[in-house]
Scaffold this active site. Structure first.
Site, PDB file in Angstrom:
ATOM      1  N   CYS A 116       0.808  -1.230   0.000  1.00 15.68           N
ATOM      2  CA  CYS A 116       0.000   0.000   0.000  1.00 15.68           C
ATOM      3  C   CYS A 116       0.834   1.270   0.000  1.00 15.68           C
ATOM      4  O   CYS A 116       0.316   2.359  -0.227  1.00 15.68           O
ATOM      5  CB  CYS A 116      -0.943   0.000   1.195  1.00 15.68           C
ATOM      6  SG  CYS A 116      -2.145  -1.330   1.077  1.00 15.68           S
ATOM      7  N   HIS A 256      -3.276   7.267   2.296  1.00 19.13           N
ATOM      8  CA  HIS A 256      -3.682   5.957   1.778  1.00 19.13           C
ATOM      9  C   HIS A 256      -5.045   5.621   2.379  1.00 19.13           C
ATOM     10  O   HIS A 256      -5.297   5.878   3.561  1.00 19.13           O
ATOM     11  CB  HIS A 256      -2.647   4.910   2.179  1.00 19.13           C
ATOM     12  CG  HIS A 256      -3.088   3.509   1.930  1.00 19.13           C
ATOM     13  ND1 HIS A 256      -3.527   3.085   0.693  1.00 19.13           N
ATOM     14  CD2 HIS A 256      -3.184   2.425   2.754  1.00 19.13           C
ATOM     15  CE1 HIS A 256      -3.865   1.806   0.770  1.00 19.13           C
ATOM     16  NE2 HIS A 256      -3.667   1.391   2.002  1.00 19.13           N
ATOM     17  N   ASN A 286     -10.077  -0.007  -0.430  1.00 23.37           N
ATOM     18  CA  ASN A 286      -8.603   0.029  -0.449  1.00 23.37           C
ATOM     19  C   ASN A 286      -8.122  -0.553  -1.776  1.00 23.37           C
ATOM     20  O   ASN A 286      -8.213  -1.758  -2.008  1.00 23.37           O
ATOM     21  CB  ASN A 286      -8.070  -0.782   0.740  1.00 23.37           C
ATOM     22  CG  ASN A 286      -6.560  -0.756   0.839  1.00 23.37           C
ATOM     23  OD1 ASN A 286      -5.866  -0.311  -0.079  1.00 23.37           O
ATOM     24  ND2 ASN A 286      -6.046  -1.247   1.952  1.00 23.37           N
TER      25      ASN A 286
HETATM   26  O1  UT7 Z   1      -3.781  -1.067   3.551  1.00 22.38           O
HETATM   27  C1  UT7 Z   1      -2.903  -1.968   4.150  1.00 22.38           C
HETATM   28  C2  UT7 Z   1      -2.923  -1.836   5.612  1.00 22.38           C
HETATM   29  N1  UT7 Z   1      -4.162  -2.335   6.140  1.00 22.38           N
HETATM   30  C3  UT7 Z   1      -4.809  -1.660   7.066  1.00 22.38           C
HETATM   31  O2  UT7 Z   1      -4.394  -0.580   7.429  1.00 22.38           O
HETATM   32  C4  UT7 Z   1      -6.013  -2.312   7.701  1.00 22.38           C
HETATM   33  C5  UT7 Z   1      -5.902  -2.217   9.208  1.00 22.38           C
HETATM   34  N2  UT7 Z   1      -6.984  -2.910   9.920  1.00 22.38           N
HETATM   35  C6  UT7 Z   1      -8.253  -2.489   9.890  1.00 22.38           C
HETATM   36  O3  UT7 Z   1      -8.598  -1.567   9.195  1.00 22.38           O
HETATM   37  C7  UT7 Z   1      -9.231  -3.162  10.825  1.00 22.38           C
HETATM   38  O4  UT7 Z   1      -8.528  -3.992  11.713  1.00 22.38           O
HETATM   39  C8  UT7 Z   1     -10.331  -4.009  10.107  1.00 22.38           C
HETATM   40  C9  UT7 Z   1     -11.305  -3.077   9.417  1.00 22.38           C
HETATM   41  C10 UT7 Z   1      -9.698  -4.953   9.122  1.00 22.38           C
HETATM   42  C11 UT7 Z   1     -11.128  -4.784  11.153  1.00 22.38           C
HETATM   43  O5  UT7 Z   1     -11.661  -3.925  12.136  1.00 22.38           O
HETATM   44  P1  UT7 Z   1     -11.461  -4.225  13.694  1.00 22.38           P
HETATM   45  O6  UT7 Z   1     -12.176  -3.171  14.415  1.00 22.38           O
HETATM   46  O7  UT7 Z   1      -9.976  -4.352  13.939  1.00 22.38           O
HETATM   47  O8  UT7 Z   1     -12.202  -5.597  13.860  1.00 22.38           O
HETATM   48  P2  UT7 Z   1     -11.638  -7.002  14.357  1.00 22.38           P
HETATM   49  O9  UT7 Z   1     -10.832  -7.654  13.298  1.00 22.38           O
HETATM   50  O10 UT7 Z   1     -11.022  -6.855  15.719  1.00 22.38           O
HETATM   51  O11 UT7 Z   1     -13.002  -7.795  14.513  1.00 22.38           O
HETATM   52  C12 UT7 Z   1     -14.002  -7.394  15.473  1.00 22.38           C
HETATM   53  C13 UT7 Z   1     -15.171  -8.341  15.341  1.00 22.38           C
HETATM   54  C14 UT7 Z   1     -14.776  -9.808  15.352  1.00 22.38           C
HETATM   55  O12 UT7 Z   1     -15.790 -10.510  16.023  1.00 22.38           O
HETATM   56  P3  UT7 Z   1     -15.553 -11.049  17.528  1.00 22.38           P
HETATM   57  O13 UT7 Z   1     -14.342 -11.924  17.442  1.00 22.38           O
HETATM   58  O14 UT7 Z   1     -15.314  -9.800  18.331  1.00 22.38           O
HETATM   59  O15 UT7 Z   1     -16.829 -11.745  17.828  1.00 22.38           O
HETATM   60  C15 UT7 Z   1     -14.789 -10.183  13.903  1.00 22.38           C
HETATM   61  O16 UT7 Z   1     -15.021 -11.555  13.702  1.00 22.38           O
HETATM   62  O17 UT7 Z   1     -15.838  -8.122  14.085  1.00 22.38           O
HETATM   63  C16 UT7 Z   1     -15.946  -9.373  13.392  1.00 22.38           C
HETATM   64  N3  UT7 Z   1     -15.859  -9.113  11.963  1.00 22.38           N
HETATM   65  C17 UT7 Z   1     -16.907  -8.800  11.184  1.00 22.38           C
HETATM   66  N4  UT7 Z   1     -18.219  -8.667  11.467  1.00 22.38           N
HETATM   67  C18 UT7 Z   1     -19.029  -8.333  10.462  1.00 22.38           C
HETATM   68  C19 UT7 Z   1     -14.739  -9.098  11.191  1.00 22.38           C
HETATM   69  N5  UT7 Z   1     -15.065  -8.808   9.932  1.00 22.38           N
HETATM   70  C20 UT7 Z   1     -16.396  -8.618   9.891  1.00 22.38           C
HETATM   71  C21 UT7 Z   1     -17.303  -8.281   8.878  1.00 22.38           C
HETATM   72  N6  UT7 Z   1     -18.603  -8.144   9.187  1.00 22.38           N
HETATM   73  N7  UT7 Z   1     -16.908  -8.073   7.603  1.00 22.38           N
END
Ligand code: UT7
Length: 331
Positions: A116, A256, A286
């Site tokens: 990225c 980004h 993204n």
């Molecule tokens: O561009 C390259 C660099 N990449 C980035 O900068 C991305 C960085 N990361 C992020 O933007 C975020 O971590 C994400 C958007 C990918 C995820 O957000 P988060 O707030 O970190 O969520 P998480 O992964 O901690 O998941 C929270 C909960 C989980 O459920 P439990 O375990 O708390 O029950 C996930 O299973 O949300 C759940 N979850 C979803 N729920 C509905 C994960 N993906 C989804 C989804 N829809 N698509």
């Protein structure tokens, strides 16, 4: 002696027609519009459909538009660099293919892979060829067909990415506009958190790698978020500080587009209001190396000659970077 800077003198984006909405994703994985929008800011993304079309197709469309818009002939181009993490092939590189598709012949062209952060890396490199006085017209492209490596059964990643491309023309400027400063950084210890495990020389494709879905993007989102939010904000603040920039004399932050919350944290650390932040994550998601040129393309009509812009990115590797440039023209 007048110091030559590399100035962006034209910008062109390309996004495919197909719109993948959050509503459609709801029919594919267990997700919902409210979760996606609140956690990421993304409402829809573009997907490149069509047999045999790769990142080169989108890059070539952007370059064709750029040549037409800037009234530049293919034979005037001295060098073309393409930032991509989704090359058409392992080799030849996508830059070679783009040149062929647009009729640019017999010049140097190559790819840069910095995930990225690729566009900032490529722009940093491309600018050097102008600054030395060696080249007069350099094209830098960012193009990624993320849909080719996204697992549409993995709700944690498939909602994030989209396809797109953007291209800029770099030319010499002796009036003080152009790329003033850039910082690029990497830390390969970040590899476990964001990667595509198979398909390279360490794990070449086998039936087993395909069965285990190792040719898709793997991301530990929470870990990457932690590193991204700190490093992107710090590097943007660093480049402002060492160039004596303040929130008042910074016209735009061009971040980004990975997550709206990371963008907000970066703006906050820089002390820049959200009215000065380019944002189009809601419509494209993204697009990896294409997010920054797609932002510049979307906001081109609002840019004025001499505007101070800060570009900032963070991505796989880990890689991250920031750039300070003075915009080169009134749209
Ligand atoms: O561009 C390259 C660099 N990449 C980035 O900068 C991305 C960085 N990361 C992020 O933007 C975020 O971590 C994400 C958007 C990918 C995820 O957000 P988060 O707030 O970190 O969520 P998480 O992964 O901690 O998941 C929270 C909960 C989980 O459920 P439990 O375990 O708390 O029950 C996930 O299973 O949300 C759940 N979850 C979803 N729920 C509905 C994960 N993906 C989804 C989804 N829809 N698509």
């Amino acid at each position: 002696m007048t110091h030559i800077k590399a100035s962006i003198t034209g910008i062109q984006g390309y996004v495919p027609d197909y719109v993948l909405t959050n509503a459609e994703l709801e029919t594919m994985v267990a997700t919902n519009d409210e979760w996606i929008v609140s956690r990421t800011g993304i409402k829809e993304r573009r997907i490149l459909k069509g047999e045999g079309l790769g990142s080169s197709h989108m890059g070539a469309e952007a370059v064709k538009g750029l040549l037409a818009k800037t009234n530049t002939k293919p034979e005037e181009i001295d060098l073309l660099i393409c930032a991509t993490t989704t090359p058409d092939f392992v080799f030849p590189c996508t830059a070679n293919l783009i040149c062929d598709m647009v009729g640019i012949r017999n010049i140097g062209s190559f790819d840069i892979q910095a995930a990225c952060s690729g566009f900032i890396y490529a722009l940093t490199l491309g600018s050097q060829f102008i600054e030395t006085g060696k080249y007069k017209k350099v094209i830098v492209v960012g193009s990624d067909k993320m849909s080719a490596i996204v697992d549409y059964t993995d709700r944690k990643t498939c909602i994030l990415f989209g396809d797109g491309a953007g291209a800029v023309l770099l030319e010499p400027d002796t009036e003080g506009n152009g790329i003033i400063d850039s910082i690029i950084k990497s830390d390969g210890a970040g590899y476990p958190y964001l990667n595509q495990k198979a398909g390279g020389s360490r794990y070449p494709p086998t039936h087993e790698t395909v069965d285990n879905r190792l040719h898709y993007v793997y991301q530990d989102g929470a870990q990457v978020f932690k590193f991204a939010v700190t490093n992107m904000a710090d590097i943007a603040a660093d480049i402002m500080e060492r160039n004596g920039l303040t929130s008042e004399n910074t016209a735009w932050l061009v971040p980004h587009q990975a997550n709206r919350r990371i963008i907000e944290a970066t703006a906050n650390r820089m002390g820049v209001g959200m009215d000065k932040v380019m944002m189009n994550i809601h419509k494209y998601g993204n697009t990896t190396a294409a997010t920054i040129p797609l932002c510049l393309w979307d906001y081109e009509s609002q840019l004025k000659k001499g505007d101070n812009l800060i570009l900032a990115a963070f991505g796989g590797g880990f890689t991250w970077g920031a750039m300070y440039l003075k915009w080169g023209y009134d749209a």
